[in-house]
Motif scaffolding. Sequence first.
Motif: not given
Length: 108
Positions: A40-41, A46-48, A53-56
């Motif tokens: 769940a973590l 982690a994935l969001p 970070s990639m969007l930033n």
Amino acid sequence: MAAAARARVSGLLGSSRLQLGRSMSSGAHGEEGSARMWKALTYFVALPGVGVSMLNVFLKSHHGEERPEFVAYPHLRIRSKPFPWGDGNHSLFHNPHVNPLPTGYEDE
């Protein structure tokens, strides 16, 4: 009386050793719940986080940004001996648009 005290102390020491071993055991908490928690973590934290970070990075990247003006500071780009590759003046991963030589940018 002394024998009873020794028995009580050894009983307390024995139970503390037993508890210490159990608290450090990985099977004490149940493996199904632990694997489920980490799964769940991974999916919900982690994935969001990686996606944000990639969007930033994508939004902050400027593809047409101008480079700063070259200023020949005496303490920068000191060459006490030439580099062992190429002509000795370019760094190993040299980019002529971004990395200036001691005399300035190459393409100016």
